[in-house]
Scaffold this active site. Structure first.
Site, mmCIF file in Angstrom:
data_model
loop_
_atom_site.group_PDB
_atom_site.id
_atom_site.type_symbol
_atom_site.label_atom_id
_atom_site.label_comp_id
_atom_site.label_asym_id
_atom_site.label_seq_id
_atom_site.Cartn_x
_atom_site.Cartn_y
_atom_site.Cartn_z
ATOM 1 N N LEU A 161 0.859 -1.184 -0.098
ATOM 2 C CA LEU A 161 -0.062 0.005 -0.053
ATOM 3 C C LEU A 161 1.112 1.345 0.062
ATOM 4 O O LEU A 161 1.790 1.257 0.691
ATOM 5 C CB LEU A 161 -1.021 -0.019 1.271
ATOM 6 C CG LEU A 161 -1.935 -1.117 1.412
ATOM 7 C CD1 LEU A 161 -2.630 -0.980 2.848
ATOM 8 C CD2 LEU A 161 -2.981 -0.930 0.289
ATOM 9 N N ASP A 162 0.399 2.200 -0.692
ATOM 10 C CA ASP A 162 1.374 3.506 -0.417
ATOM 11 C C ASP A 162 1.431 4.166 0.658
ATOM 12 O O ASP A 162 0.540 3.654 1.573
ATOM 13 C CB ASP A 162 0.482 4.421 -1.711
ATOM 14 C CG ASP A 162 0.405 4.059 -3.036
ATOM 15 O OD1 ASP A 162 1.330 3.349 -3.425
ATOM 16 O OD2 ASP A 162 -0.268 4.904 -3.717
ATOM 17 N N MET A 163 2.349 5.042 0.924
ATOM 18 C CA MET A 163 2.544 5.684 2.362
ATOM 19 C C MET A 163 1.349 6.266 2.686
ATOM 20 O O MET A 163 1.020 6.126 4.081
ATOM 21 C CB MET A 163 3.827 6.419 2.206
ATOM 22 C CG MET A 163 4.139 6.951 3.441
ATOM 23 S SD MET A 163 5.765 8.023 3.423
ATOM 24 C CE MET A 163 4.915 9.404 2.594
ATOM 25 N N THR A 209 -1.782 5.424 2.004
ATOM 26 C CA THR A 209 -2.939 4.720 2.065
ATOM 27 C C THR A 209 -3.084 3.848 3.296
ATOM 28 O O THR A 209 -2.037 3.374 3.720
ATOM 29 C CB THR A 209 -2.835 3.782 0.586
ATOM 30 O OG1 THR A 209 -2.931 4.502 -0.382
ATOM 31 C CG2 THR A 209 -4.302 2.890 0.963
ATOM 32 N N HIS A 260 -0.122 2.966 -8.464
ATOM 33 C CA HIS A 260 -0.999 4.227 -7.943
ATOM 34 C C HIS A 260 -2.196 3.969 -8.726
ATOM 35 O O HIS A 260 -2.993 4.745 -9.131
ATOM 36 C CB HIS A 260 -0.356 5.427 -8.460
ATOM 37 C CG HIS A 260 0.752 5.720 -7.494
ATOM 38 N ND1 HIS A 260 1.627 7.015 -7.659
ATOM 39 C CD2 HIS A 260 1.279 5.147 -6.226
ATOM 40 C CE1 HIS A 260 2.638 6.787 -6.614
ATOM 41 N NE2 HIS A 260 2.387 6.014 -5.842
#
Length: 247
Positions: A109-111, A113, A200
């Site tokens: 997961l993105d930072m 998210t 993304h």
């Protein structure tokens, strides 16, 4: 399953070097299947045998499966840098040499998210879940910057369901997204279900229809839903029922 030496297993569980474990066997009460042993070369079947040290049973489960409710501002990496990693949220008991080598993330997961993040030592499960051939669904709670009218919501729904064209970002090429389902909760909030995990992807999908993600949380993978009782940064071990939901 093949057997392994007692000292190797205890080393994996954080009891030190093999020299340390020989000393442990002399000075502590180490039981294998209820009988004391002093022999560090004793062969152990981790699936069937039990080991205890001074009355405390050592967990020798073959694979570990964890669900975390990931908070924002933590990166999905084992490497230390400018930001803390999700591995920093794990207890010291999960930092044994064996687990540090084997425990990994199932996707990322993105930072910025939040939400459902899986850790495991099971490489076969990871391969199956992240393989493009598996088409495992992932559902996100999406918060949008701009309100969407009912007409534009319908247009977005149709575009996502037919497979929207996504433009390039950073060093990533553009692509045609697989058909995805969206359920609108209100004019700025929706649940989006996708079946792939491009760079993304959710953010790029909404950018392609003229909006911007300002909040993103993964709430399910396959039939496995994020445990609502987990606070941000907390985690739990998956049950057999949980694992069935990933099949």
């Amino acid at each position: 399953m093949s057997k392994e030496r007692l000292d190797k297993l205890l080393a994996h569980e954080g009891f030190g070097s093999r020299k340390d474990i020989r000393k442990l066997l002399r000075n502590c009460k180490v039981l294998v299947n209820g009988s004391r042993t002093y022999d560090s070369s004793t062969q152990i079947d981790a699936e069937k045998d039990t080991i205890s040290v001074d009355g405390e049973e050592i967990n020798l489960h073959k694979n570990l499966y964890l669900m975390m409710n990931k908070p924002q501002h933590y990166v999905c990496s084992t490497k230390e840098g400018d930001h803390e990693t999700v591995f920093d949220l794990l207890d010291d008991s999960l930092r044994t040499p064996y687990l540090q080598d084997k425990l990994h993330l199932v996707g990322r997961l993105d930072m910025d998210t939040e939400g459902l993040l899986l850790f495991t030592t099971d490489g076969e499960l990871t391969h199956r879940l992240i393989s493009p051939k598996s088409h495992i669904s992932k559902t996100y709670l999406c918060g949008l910057e701009h309100p969407e009218t009912a007409d534009h919501q319908a247009a977005i729904t149709a575009k996502f369901e037919s497979g929207i064209e996504i433009g390039p970002e950073d060093n990533e090429q553009g692509f045609t997204a697989q058909p995805a389902q969206i359920t609108w909760l209100n004019d700025t909030t929706a649940h989006l279900t996708i079946y792939e995990g491009k760079y993304h992807q959710v953010k790029r999908m909404f950018a392609a229809v003229g909006n911007k993600i300002v909040y993103l949380k993964r709430i399910s993978m396959g039939q496995l839903k994020l445990d609502e009782e987990l606070e941000l940064g907390e985690y739990k071990e998956l049950t057999d029922d949980d694992l069935e939901k990933l099949n």
